[in-house]
Design an enzyme around this catalytic site. Structure first.
Site, PDB file in Angstrom:
ATOM      1  N   ARG A 145       0.834  -1.198   0.000  1.00 29.46           N
ATOM      2  CA  ARG A 145       0.000   0.000   0.000  1.00 29.46           C
ATOM      3  C   ARG A 145       0.873   1.254   0.000  1.00 29.46           C
ATOM      4  O   ARG A 145       2.051   1.201   0.374  1.00 29.46           O
ATOM      5  CB  ARG A 145      -0.907   0.029   1.235  1.00 29.46           C
ATOM      6  CG  ARG A 145      -1.821  -1.176   1.389  1.00 29.46           C
ATOM      7  CD  ARG A 145      -2.593  -1.098   2.702  1.00 29.46           C
ATOM      8  NE  ARG A 145      -3.519  -2.211   2.889  1.00 29.46           N
ATOM      9  CZ  ARG A 145      -3.225  -3.332   3.530  1.00 29.46           C
ATOM     10  NH1 ARG A 145      -2.004  -3.492   4.041  1.00 29.46           N
ATOM     11  NH2 ARG A 145      -4.119  -4.301   3.666  1.00 29.46           N
ATOM     12  N   LYS A 169      -1.465  -2.386   8.176  1.00 30.04           N
ATOM     13  CA  LYS A 169      -2.506  -1.753   8.979  1.00 30.04           C
ATOM     14  C   LYS A 169      -2.398  -2.207  10.426  1.00 30.04           C
ATOM     15  O   LYS A 169      -2.133  -3.372  10.707  1.00 30.04           O
ATOM     16  CB  LYS A 169      -3.894  -2.103   8.416  1.00 30.04           C
ATOM     17  CG  LYS A 169      -4.190  -1.447   7.068  1.00 30.04           C
ATOM     18  CD  LYS A 169      -5.609  -1.726   6.618  1.00 30.04           C
ATOM     19  CE  LYS A 169      -5.947  -0.964   5.338  1.00 30.04           C
ATOM     20  NZ  LYS A 169      -7.336  -1.199   4.903  1.00 30.04           N
ATOM     21  N   HIS A 239      -2.742   2.579  -5.786  1.00 30.72           N
ATOM     22  CA  HIS A 239      -3.489   1.357  -5.473  1.00 30.72           C
ATOM     23  C   HIS A 239      -3.774   0.528  -6.720  1.00 30.72           C
ATOM     24  O   HIS A 239      -3.982  -0.686  -6.626  1.00 30.72           O
ATOM     25  CB  HIS A 239      -4.800   1.718  -4.765  1.00 30.72           C
ATOM     26  CG  HIS A 239      -5.139   0.775  -3.643  1.00 30.72           C
ATOM     27  ND1 HIS A 239      -4.413   0.698  -2.483  1.00 30.72           N
ATOM     28  CD2 HIS A 239      -6.127  -0.153  -3.519  1.00 30.72           C
ATOM     29  CE1 HIS A 239      -4.935  -0.219  -1.679  1.00 30.72           C
ATOM     30  NE2 HIS A 239      -5.981  -0.754  -2.291  1.00 30.72           N
ATOM     31  N   ARG A 242      -1.174  -2.023  -6.931  1.00 27.43           N
ATOM     32  CA  ARG A 242      -1.449  -3.117  -5.984  1.00 27.43           C
ATOM     33  C   ARG A 242      -2.455  -4.096  -6.601  1.00 27.43           C
ATOM     34  O   ARG A 242      -2.265  -5.315  -6.524  1.00 27.43           O
ATOM     35  CB  ARG A 242      -1.993  -2.524  -4.681  1.00 27.43           C
ATOM     36  CG  ARG A 242      -2.376  -3.530  -3.601  1.00 27.43           C
ATOM     37  CD  ARG A 242      -2.687  -2.767  -2.311  1.00 27.43           C
ATOM     38  NE  ARG A 242      -3.400  -3.536  -1.319  1.00 27.43           N
ATOM     39  CZ  ARG A 242      -2.828  -4.310  -0.406  1.00 27.43           C
ATOM     40  NH1 ARG A 242      -1.513  -4.466  -0.416  1.00 27.43           N
ATOM     41  NH2 ARG A 242      -3.539  -4.950   0.499  1.00 27.43           N
ATOM     42  N   HIS A 265      -3.912  -8.871   3.778  1.00 31.68           N
ATOM     43  CA  HIS A 265      -5.345  -8.828   4.057  1.00 31.68           C
ATOM     44  C   HIS A 265      -5.650  -9.605   5.327  1.00 31.68           C
ATOM     45  O   HIS A 265      -5.062 -10.659   5.583  1.00 31.68           O
ATOM     46  CB  HIS A 265      -6.139  -9.437   2.901  1.00 31.68           C
ATOM     47  CG  HIS A 265      -6.258  -8.539   1.718  1.00 31.68           C
ATOM     48  ND1 HIS A 265      -6.545  -9.005   0.452  1.00 31.68           N
ATOM     49  CD2 HIS A 265      -6.119  -7.193   1.598  1.00 31.68           C
ATOM     50  CE1 HIS A 265      -6.585  -7.982  -0.392  1.00 31.68           C
ATOM     51  NE2 HIS A 265      -6.338  -6.884   0.284  1.00 31.68           N
ATOM     52  N   TYR A 274     -10.334 -10.249  -6.505  1.00 28.62           N
ATOM     53  CA  TYR A 274      -9.464 -10.345  -7.674  1.00 28.62           C
ATOM     54  C   TYR A 274      -9.833 -11.510  -8.583  1.00 28.62           C
ATOM     55  O   TYR A 274      -9.468 -11.522  -9.753  1.00 28.62           O
ATOM     56  CB  TYR A 274      -8.005 -10.455  -7.235  1.00 28.62           C
ATOM     57  CG  TYR A 274      -7.534  -9.221  -6.521  1.00 28.62           C
ATOM     58  CD1 TYR A 274      -7.314  -8.027  -7.205  1.00 28.62           C
ATOM     59  CD2 TYR A 274      -7.341  -9.215  -5.145  1.00 28.62           C
ATOM     60  CE1 TYR A 274      -6.915  -6.880  -6.544  1.00 28.62           C
ATOM     61  CE2 TYR A 274      -6.936  -8.072  -4.473  1.00 28.62           C
ATOM     62  CZ  TYR A 274      -6.729  -6.910  -5.182  1.00 28.62           C
ATOM     63  OH  TYR A 274      -6.335  -5.770  -4.517  1.00 28.62           O
TER      64      TYR A 274
END
Length: 293
Positions: A145, A169, A239, A242, A265, A274
């Site tokens: 990211r 994150k 993004h 990504r 994730h 995806y």
């Protein structure tokens, strides 16, 4: 009410990213401003007020995704106020999230992108040109990211084991592999950064032309400028690289769980989006190639 303490709670206890922190703070400030305009106290807010507020955002033209983000922010805010003993209840827990249409991830042609990155003359023979190529190679080569890119330090690169330590994150750590081309490029970039004595100015890997810590807008400008040479699509953000990384892996037979780990994730549901891109690509191939299509 308690806004500074709420911000610290998000940053230090919840460990939200700077992007999420800014978004939640903005949502709460807008909400408190509306309550002030209506001369309504936080203690007087009911689930009907909560629904009316979110419905007003929808009527003002905000997308369902944007409204759901507001709902999430305000649920968290009221939950925090309850924890602090400032409120007896959370009116936003009774409000259901809107059904938002699922949008397929936007990608660029991976072959055109690879060709761009392989062209030496596509990037100026300067420190900035070397940095720009490093930014693109990192985003496309690892799927990280934008916020993660900005937090990389030189010491996070393990040249011996050929991997990169990423703080995702909520400061969750993961290792991503580095390909041979990217490793060689990183060696060149770091050597040039030292030659410019920029390592004395910033501890971060990616820096400005003055050697200062890179910022979000700079990375956006770099990515947009170079992607415009290989794609005419409107969305050309970091993004997108990504998404392109993940779709390329899936198209070439990578396991979905492995892609999930590489992307950082929390659950498989975020990665499964995806698969839709791959299905759409197969449909396109089928329509072009099958005589009955």
């Amino acid at each position: 009410m308690f806004l500074d303490r709420f911000t610290n709670f998000l940053k230090y206890e919840k460990r939200y990213s700077d992007h999420t922190l800014a978004a939640y703070t903005h949502e709460v400030q807008r909400y408190l401003g509306r309550l002030l305009d209506q001369d309504t106290s936080l203690r007087d807010v009911t689930h009907r007020h909560a629904r009316a507020y979110l419905a007003g955002l929808l009527e003002a033209g905000h997308s369902p995704t944007s409204v759901n983000r507001s709902l999430s922010a305000l649920r968290t805010y009221h939950k925090f106020l309850m924890r602090e003993g400032a409120l007896p209840h959370n009116p936003f827990t009774l409000v259901k999230a809107l059904k938002a249409p699922k949008r397929l991830p936007v990608v660029v042609d991976k072959d055109k992108l690879s060709a761009l990155l392989d062209m030496e003359h596509a990037f100026p023979d300067t420190f900035e040109g070397l940095r720009d190529r490093t930014v693109l190679e990192l985003l496309f080569g690892t799927g990280i990211r934008l916020a993660e890119l900005l937090h990389i330090r030189d010491e996070h690169i393990d040249f011996y084991n050929k991997n990169l330590l990423i703080f995702g994150k909520r400061s969750k750590q993961r290792l991503v592999p580095l390909n041979r081309t990217l490793l060689a490029l990183l060696r060149r970039y770091i050597a040039e950064k030292k030659a410019q004595q920029f390592d004395n100015i910033s501890t971060q890997l990616i820096v400005t032309k003055e050697g200062k810590h890179a910022y979000r807008k700079l990375i956006y400008n770099i990515v947009t400028r170079y992607l415009s040479t290989v794609s005419s699509q409107q969305k050309r953000s970091p993004h997108v690289l990504r998404h392109t990384f993940a779709t390329a892996l899936l198209d070439n037979g990578a396991d979905l769980n492995a892609i999930k780990e590489l992307l950082g994730h929390a659950g498989l549901a975020a990665t499964q989006v995806y698969t839709h891109n791959s299905v759409e690509r197969l449909k396109s191939v089928y329509k072009q190639a099958h005589p009955k299509a």
